[in-house]
Design a protein around this motif. Structure first.
Motif, short mmCIF file in Angstrom:
data_model
loop_
_atom_site.label_atom_id
_atom_site.label_comp_id
_atom_site.label_asym_id
_atom_site.label_seq_id
_atom_site.Cartn_x
_atom_site.Cartn_y
_atom_site.Cartn_z
N LEU A 1 -3.86 10.05 2.56
CA LEU A 1 -4.28 9.03 1.61
C LEU A 1 -3.62 7.69 1.94
O LEU A 1 -2.43 7.64 2.22
N ARG A 2 -4.42 6.63 1.99
CA ARG A 2 -3.89 5.27 2.12
C ARG A 2 -4.61 4.43 1.08
O ARG A 2 -5.82 4.28 1.15
N GLU A 3 -3.86 3.91 0.15
CA GLU A 3 -4.48 3.11 -0.90
C GLU A 3 -3.59 1.91 -1.20
O GLU A 3 -2.37 2.00 -1.08
N LYS B 1 -8.19 2.20 -13.26
CA LYS B 1 -8.40 2.44 -11.83
C LYS B 1 -7.08 2.37 -11.10
O LYS B 1 -6.16 1.70 -11.52
N GLN C 1 -7.81 -2.66 -6.62
CA GLN C 1 -7.58 -3.87 -5.82
C GLN C 1 -8.76 -4.83 -5.88
O GLN C 1 -8.59 -6.04 -5.91
N SER D 1 0.82 -1.20 0.00
CA SER D 1 0.00 0.00 0.00
C SER D 1 0.85 1.25 0.00
O SER D 1 2.04 1.22 0.35
N PHE E 1 -1.88 9.61 -7.49
CA PHE E 1 -1.94 9.88 -6.05
C PHE E 1 -1.51 11.31 -5.73
O PHE E 1 -2.11 11.97 -4.89
N LYS F 1 -4.25 13.60 -6.60
CA LYS F 1 -5.34 13.56 -5.62
C LYS F 1 -5.09 14.47 -4.43
O LYS F 1 -6.03 14.98 -3.83
N GLY G 1 -5.41 2.11 -6.92
CA GLY G 1 -5.66 1.95 -5.49
C GLY G 1 -6.79 0.99 -5.17
O GLY G 1 -6.92 -0.08 -5.74
N MET G 2 -7.65 1.43 -4.25
CA MET G 2 -8.73 0.59 -3.73
C MET G 2 -9.61 0.02 -4.84
O MET G 2 -9.94 -1.17 -4.84
N ASP G 3 -9.99 0.87 -5.80
CA ASP G 3 -10.87 0.42 -6.89
C ASP G 3 -10.20 -0.65 -7.73
O ASP G 3 -10.85 -1.58 -8.20
N SER H 1 -1.29 -0.45 -3.38
CA SER H 1 -0.48 -0.13 -4.58
C SER H 1 -0.88 -1.06 -5.72
O SER H 1 -0.14 -1.98 -6.07
#
Length: 343
Positions: free
Chosen positions: A28-30, A45, A51, A16, A85, A88, A47-49, A32
């Motif tokens: 921000l924490r997402e 997409k 993953q 991450s 990132f 963002k 990060g989270m999306d 990687s």
């Protein structure tokens, strides 16, 4: 002078990414992970999306992790992910931020260059590097400027960094490619061998986080999971216990213990004396596997503690070192290592 370009600290992890903005903290924490369209190589997409797509994408979409074992394995994707990132978290586009990026202590000069270039391409005005254990120590609240030895064991997703720190620099260190990801792999292999069932990485990680342990728990825990039976090819539900997890984790845990031992053996005796007084501090997501502190303590005889908010320690430490950016000579790239070389 207004500083519209807020300086940024990035913990560029295999599993991450955490971004720290000066004056705001961790914003921000997402994971990687990036997802791209194979045909048009368009970034879909990040990060989270992205993953959520791992292991379940149609043919033309690839979800991948551009960092492997703590270093960049896909340069182009890392740069695009960083760009996303940084975009963002920065509001003003006119001013480029200065960025500190955290890297494993065993990184080569070529890999260092790649991280710096990726940062510059992603929109940084200047990129500085800081070694993970140093950032982790600062984030865990240790005053590293004193002539006093401290040992940090940072277990991330791709690498485990073990270092003895004194006078703001790394005295002895080791970086091994055995960390959270290898623990997940060990679970997958173990379940396959013992139960003849195939499980995915996500399931392995859930097991690790909920019942995983490297030291006997006071009470046996168990968890029900689903996988694909290798005999029949059909789904199968079965139960895994925490003592099975100790078995599964034995090898990677042993490798980390050996690395800690090796670093202690190479450390000057005065600093070893300091460490036995100060104890060992653990950081990183991997340190949250149940009983890791107890395991290290039982092997070394040195009090071991897991830092508060262990997962964010590196990001906080990277963030705190933004304060000393103005004191840095231009061209000082790797804060902890270069400082000693330039004296």
């Amino acid at each position: 002078m207004f500083n519209f370009s807020r300086d940024i600290g990035i913990d560029l992890g295999t599993a991450s990414i955490l971004v720290y903005v000066k004056g705001k903290g961790v914003v921000l924490r997402e994971p990687s992970v990036v997802a791209i369209d194979k045909n048009s190589s368009k970034l879909l997409k990040v990060g989270m999306d992205a993953q959520k797509m791992l292991g379940r994408t149609p043919g033309n979409i690839v979800a991948m992790r551009p960092l492997r074992e703590g270093v960049i394995s896909d340069y182009d994707m890392t740069e695009r992910m960083l760009k996303e990132f940084i975009r963002k978290v920065t509001t003003f586009r006119i001013f480029k931020p200065r960025v500190i990026i955290c890297v494993p202590s065993g990184i080569t000069e070529v890999e260092e260059r790649a991280v710096i270039d990726a940062g510059i391409q992603a929109g940084a005005r200047r990129v500085y590097l800081i070694e993970e254990p140093v950032a982790a120590a600062i984030g865990a609240g240790i005053d590293i400027s004193k002539p006093d030895g401290h040992m940090i064991v940072d277990i991330g997703g791709g690498t485990s960094d073990i270092a003895v720190i004194s006078l703001s620099g790394v005295v002895e260190s080791d970086s091994i490619k055995i960390a959270g990801d290898q623990f997940d792999e060990a679970v997958v292999k173990y379940i396959r061998r013992k139960h003849s069932v195939l499980i995915g990485e996500r399931t392995a990680e859930e097991l690790k986080m909920s019942i995983g342990c490297v030291f006997p728990r006071p009470e046996e825990e168990s968890m029900e999971i689903k996988g694909r039976c290798l005999m029949t090819g059909l789904p199968r539900t079965f139960t895994v216990t925490s003592s099975e997890m100790i078995e599964a984790f034995e090898e990677p845990a042993q490798r980390i213990l050996e690395a800690i031992h090796g670093v202690l053996e190479r450390t000057p005796p005065e600093l070893v004396a300091d460490i036995s007084t100060n104890g060992i501090v653990m950081t990183g997501g991997g340190s949250l596997v149940w009983g890791f502190d107890k395991l290290i303590e039982s092997h070394t005889g040195i009090t071991t503690n897991v830092a508060e908010d262990a997962i964010s320690c590196v990001a906080y430490g990277t963030g705190k070192s933004l304060d000393s950016l103005d004191e840095l000579v231009d061209g000082t790239l790797n804060l902890s290592r270069r400082k000693q070389m330039n004296g």
